[in-house]
Design a protein around this motif. Structure first.
Motif, short mmCIF file in Angstrom:
data_model
loop_
_atom_site.label_atom_id
_atom_site.label_comp_id
_atom_site.label_asym_id
_atom_site.label_seq_id
_atom_site.Cartn_x
_atom_site.Cartn_y
_atom_site.Cartn_z
N PRO A 210 177.94 28.63 86.26
CA PRO A 210 178.77 29.42 85.35
C PRO A 210 178.27 30.86 85.17
CG PRO A 210 177.47 27.80 84.13
CD PRO A 210 177.33 27.47 85.58
N VAL A 211 176.96 31.07 85.24
CA VAL A 211 176.42 32.42 85.10
C VAL A 211 176.86 33.29 86.27
CG1 VAL A 211 174.32 33.81 85.06
CG2 VAL A 211 174.44 31.72 83.71
N ALA A 400 180.82 36.27 76.77
CA ALA A 400 180.67 34.91 77.31
C ALA A 400 179.43 34.81 78.20
CB ALA A 400 181.92 34.53 78.09
N ARG A 403 176.29 34.52 76.12
CA ARG A 403 176.16 33.20 75.50
C ARG A 403 175.72 32.16 76.53
NH1 ARG A 403 181.00 32.78 74.03
NH2 ARG A 403 180.74 33.99 72.12
N VAL A 404 176.38 32.14 77.68
CA VAL A 404 176.04 31.16 78.72
C VAL A 404 174.68 31.45 79.31
CG1 VAL A 404 176.70 30.25 80.97
CG2 VAL A 404 178.47 30.72 79.25
N LYS A 407 171.87 30.15 77.17
CA LYS A 407 171.76 28.68 77.27
C LYS A 407 171.06 28.28 78.53
CE LYS A 407 175.87 27.51 74.51
NZ LYS A 407 177.20 26.87 74.53
#
Length: 411
Positions: A210-211, A400, A403-404, A407
């Motif tokens: 996702p990054v 986004a 945030r990702v 994590k």
């Protein structure tokens, strides 16, 4: 002969600076080609599309087949490819004027492929070099491209004024000397080993991260935000705000490039927290686009165009830095995917703005909503208003990504 790793960083810097000649010099010669060889502006504009498509093709090839290439050999040969392209571009039209356009296309394809290789390979080489401050090195490398734009624009304009347009080929060959110098630097440099996926299927799986996916979207929007203004600034100031072309080019286009270089240089000296810089850059670019679209005062519009350069300065290199932070072992294919995303945004967004400008101008909407504007003025303003969507969307994507990324880093 022992090869010095200390030269590698300087070779990368010169490579990024010399890329400005690949992107900036050809448009400066379009009027000359039109007058000397009778080439239409439509065909000349097609050279820009060929340039971006050639780069995008190289990006995609390296995205899926980087494991097939000898990276060190490719890096060393890259400036020779640029040199060859410039020689074909400059020399052959002089000997075969009736086939001038064909040789211009051939030269464009050759040096554009080299430009695509530089986008794919220079950043991971810099990231792989030992450094006390890798963010500074990456930002400085990209700032040199912006300073190169200023240098190429001013020197080339002065050369053509002093020596005449008919000697344009001498100018091209003079800029080609930089590629020869870059080849020699790379030849005597230590090229660090770069990771590549074992096969193309591994590359396809990269976007499941996702990054990396968000970084590709982010650089797409960053490339769109940067290159829309760089390509349309002159036309917008002249047609929509009535600024004379010479002042629009000097205080619009050149100042945009100056601010672009200034932003990257400042980050290389004092920058930190790149994700925050990305967020502020996208937001600031959105405000600048909105100001340019709504401004009636030429000074306000000119300043909005110029300060867009400062706001977008770190969007492309900042995304690369973000990826390097969140994915420390990113391979060549990952950088190639980001380069493809940036080139795609740089290609689509300016074309979209041009289409919106033409459509609004032809629709007669200006008479209903802005009767004091000509159709062309209304079209340009509508195009700039649409262009504001790219940086505003980029701000949301950056939120986004932050945030990702946090994590992922915490795992």
């Amino acid at each position: 002969m022992r090869k010095s790793p200390a030269l590698t960083r300087y070779a990368c810097y010169i490579s990024n600076a010399s890329m400005a000649a690949i992107f900036v010099l050809p448009p400066l010669l379009f009027t000359t080609f039109h007058e000397l060889y009778g080439i239409s502006y439509t065909l000349l504009g097609l050279l820009v599309l060929i340039n971006f498509c050639s780069q995008l093709a190289i990006d995609l090839v390296f995205s899926f087949y980087s494991h097939k290439f000898n990276i060190r050999r490719t890096v060393c040969l890259m400036p020779l490819l640029s040199l060859t392209g410039f020689v074909v571009y400059a020399a052959l039209p002089m000997f075969f004027p009736r086939a001038a356009y064909g040789f211009l296309v051939a030269g464009t394809v050759i040096f554009s492929c080299s430009g695509g290789l530089a986008e794919v390979l220079i950043s991971p080489v810099i990231a792989a070099l030992p450094s006390d401050d890798p963010e500074r090195d990456m930002s400085l490398a990209h700032s040199l491209y912006a300073w190169g734009v200023v240098l190429v624009t001013l020197v080339s304009t002065g050369f053509l004024q002093l020596f005449g347009r008919e000697r344009w080929y001498v100018l091209v060959l003079l800029w080609a000397v930089f590629f020869l110098a870059d080849f020699l630097l790379f030849f005597f440099s230590e090229i660090p080993a770069l990771e590549t996926p074992k096969n193309g299927a591994g590359t396809a799986g990269l976007l499941k991260n996702p990054v990396l996916f968000l970084c590709v979207v982010c650089i797409f929007l960053g490339g769109a935000s940067e290159n829309t203004m760089s390509q349309w600034c002159s036309g917008y100031l002249e047609s929509a705000l009535g600024v004379p072309k010479i002042w629009g080019d000097v205080f619009g286009v050149a100042l945009f490039a100056l601010m672009l270089g200034l932003g990257r240089t400042l980050y290389s000296k004092f920058g930190r927290n790149v994700s925050r810089v990305l967020l502020l850059g996208f937001a600031g670019a959105g405000v600048c686009y909105l100001t340019a679209a709504l401004a009636r005062d030429p000074i306000a519009g000119l300043l909005a165009c110029a300060f867009t350069g400062l706001c977008v300065s770190m969007l492309w290199p900042g995304t690369l830095i973000c990826m390097a932070e969140y994915i420390p072992r990113a391979n060549v294919a990952a950088y190639a995917l980001l380069a493809a995303g940036g080139d795609l945004g740089s290609s689509i967004a300016p074309q979209l703005v041009g289409s919106i400008t033409d459509a609004v101008a032809a629709s007669g909407a200006a008479a209903a909503f802005a009767p004091d504007l000509t159709p062309e003025q209304a079209g340009f303003k509508a195009g700039m208003l649409a262009a504001a969507l790219f940086p505003l969307a980029g701000a949301l994507v950056t939120l986004a990504l932050r945030r990702v990324g946090k994590k992922v880093s915490a795992v």
